[in-house]
Design a protein around this motif. Structure first.
Motif, short mmCIF file in Angstrom:
data_model
loop_
_atom_site.label_atom_id
_atom_site.label_comp_id
_atom_site.label_asym_id
_atom_site.label_seq_id
_atom_site.Cartn_x
_atom_site.Cartn_y
_atom_site.Cartn_z
N ILE A 24 34.00 38.55 30.52
CA ILE A 24 34.00 37.77 29.25
C ILE A 24 35.13 38.61 28.39
O ILE A 24 35.72 37.81 27.71
N ALA A 25 35.17 39.92 28.35
CA ALA A 25 36.40 40.68 27.73
C ALA A 25 37.67 40.14 28.07
O ALA A 25 38.52 40.04 27.56
N THR A 26 37.66 40.04 29.49
CA THR A 26 38.91 39.66 30.01
C THR A 26 39.28 38.04 29.57
O THR A 26 40.55 37.89 29.32
N PHE A 27 38.24 37.46 29.72
CA PHE A 27 38.46 35.89 29.38
C PHE A 27 39.18 35.95 27.75
O PHE A 27 39.73 35.24 27.62
N GLU A 28 38.55 36.72 27.09
CA GLU A 28 38.91 36.57 25.58
C GLU A 28 40.23 37.28 25.56
O GLU A 28 41.13 36.49 24.74
N GLU A 29 40.62 38.12 26.25
CA GLU A 29 42.02 38.72 26.20
C GLU A 29 42.86 37.41 26.82
O GLU A 29 44.13 37.68 26.12
N TYR A 30 42.58 36.96 27.40
CA TYR A 30 43.52 35.88 28.09
C TYR A 30 43.17 34.53 27.59
O TYR A 30 43.97 33.45 28.13
N LYS A 57 44.32 27.60 37.70
CA LYS A 57 45.64 27.59 37.43
C LYS A 57 46.04 28.69 36.20
O LYS A 57 46.96 29.49 36.58
N VAL A 58 45.14 28.96 35.39
CA VAL A 58 45.20 29.84 34.28
C VAL A 58 45.46 31.49 35.00
O VAL A 58 46.39 32.30 34.80
N CYS A 59 44.56 31.69 36.00
CA CYS A 59 44.47 32.85 36.72
C CYS A 59 45.73 33.05 37.55
O CYS A 59 46.27 34.12 37.30
N ASN A 60 46.23 32.13 38.21
CA ASN A 60 47.46 32.34 38.81
C ASN A 60 48.80 32.56 37.90
O ASN A 60 49.44 33.25 38.23
N ASP A 61 48.77 31.72 36.95
CA ASP A 61 49.89 31.77 36.15
C ASP A 61 49.79 33.32 35.40
O ASP A 61 51.00 33.88 35.01
N LYS A 62 48.62 33.85 35.23
CA LYS A 62 48.74 34.91 34.48
C LYS A 62 48.50 36.46 35.57
O LYS A 62 48.19 37.28 34.97
N GLY A 63 48.33 36.03 36.91
CA GLY A 63 48.12 37.13 37.76
C GLY A 63 46.77 37.57 37.69
O GLY A 63 46.95 38.93 37.84
N LEU A 64 45.90 36.90 37.50
CA LEU A 64 44.19 37.46 37.28
C LEU A 64 43.86 37.02 38.72
O LEU A 64 43.77 35.76 39.10
N ARG A 65 43.12 38.01 39.42
CA ARG A 65 42.60 37.64 40.42
C ARG A 65 41.48 36.49 40.38
O ARG A 65 40.51 36.64 39.40
N ILE A 66 41.13 35.75 41.30
CA ILE A 66 40.02 34.86 41.28
C ILE A 66 38.93 35.43 41.97
O ILE A 66 39.05 35.30 43.34
N THR A 67 37.84 35.78 41.45
CA THR A 67 36.57 36.16 42.15
C THR A 67 35.45 35.47 42.06
O THR A 67 35.45 34.66 41.16
N HIS A 68 34.51 35.42 42.68
CA HIS A 68 33.29 34.46 42.69
C HIS A 68 32.84 34.76 41.33
O HIS A 68 32.24 33.80 40.86
N GLN A 69 32.68 35.97 40.95
CA GLN A 69 32.11 36.17 39.54
C GLN A 69 32.66 35.36 38.57
O GLN A 69 32.05 34.98 37.66
#
Lengths: 138, 138
Positions: free
Chosen positions: A58-64, A6-18
């Motif tokens: 993790i840098a991306t997660f931190e940013e978001y 949900k967070v990814c969709n809200d923020k326009g972040l692609r959902i990858t396996h990794q």
DNA sequence: TTCCTATTTAAGAATTATTCTTATTATAAC
DNA sequence: GTTATAATAAGAATAATTCTTAAATAGGAA
């Protein structure tokens, strides 16, 4: 759809396996893991993942705002507990535990703070020895 | 004999030019310098000093309680203000300022602290923006 | 003072954590 | 399915810190 997706969709972040896998590991691990810890765990399922991807993700997660960095004693760790909490650090085994302190959270900051601009967060860090290490040192 | 030399004598630590000079720089600099900062300053007087000596000396000082490490956002800094104090960190320019908060210092810790062994120090860290950076971001 | 020995130092190599580069691959929108 | 864009893997590059070794020095003993 889970909270991560949900967070990814809200923020326009692609959902990858990794990303899904790294988030899953973080969410199931409240022990403040290092990048190395996470990399090793994730590699059990995604054999070919590179450590750079873990750093980047993790840098991306931190940013978001999905994880928080906990930096103490030269060791960078990550914390998925985003609720208001504080940290106990064992100076011997470097273990970090969370604790809660509502009385502190409610406190007004001193008005002596020298012309500071803006406060985002206030946090307590307690240094000492955990139960086990205190026993050992006796 | 100054306080540094007294501590050395008390603890059986040899007084070398390098150590005296590094201590002098630390004592005259309350801005939480990095090892790099200290190295550059000391090199003005001791042209041949190596950065390894700065690392080693500061590690020794830390061990003997003459300085404290302040680790934030991947940057390791050192603090010679050994009086009880807390830190304000600007998330933009990474500046660190000290502040005092006697009301906090007097507070009892919550008794929910989960079977922790021993408390050596409790410290507050405030994240936010300093005066200048707040102005710039407006 | 001079000598002796353990400690400390300088220099550069080694290690470790993190970031960058580039070619390839996967995702999401169409 | 096709396509444009973003994300990834691999390994090279960088930065911070520590280690190795030979030389220098402090502080005590003679």
């Amino acid at each position: 759809m889970n909270s991560f997706e949900k967070v990814c969709n809200d923020k326009g972040l692609r959902i990858t396996h990794q990303r899904s896998e790294i988030f899953r590991i973080l969410a199931s691990n409240l022990t403040h893991p290092t990048v190395e810890n996470i990399f090793n765990k994730v590699r059990e399922d995604l054999k070919t993942i590179s450590i750079d991807t873990v750093y980047r993700t993790i840098a991306t997660f931190e940013e978001y705002g999905l994880v928080k960095r906990v930096q103490l004693d030269n060791i960078t760790r990550y914390d998925i507990n985003l609720s208001l909490h504080h940290h106990l650090i064992c100076s011997n085994c470097k273990k970090i535990e969370d604790f809660y302190w509502p009385d502190f959270d409610k406190m007004q900051l001193p008005n002596t703070i020298p012309g500071w601009g803006k406060v985002d967060m206030k946090q307590v860090i307690i240094n000492g020895l955990c139960h086990q290490c205190k026993k050992l040192k006796k």
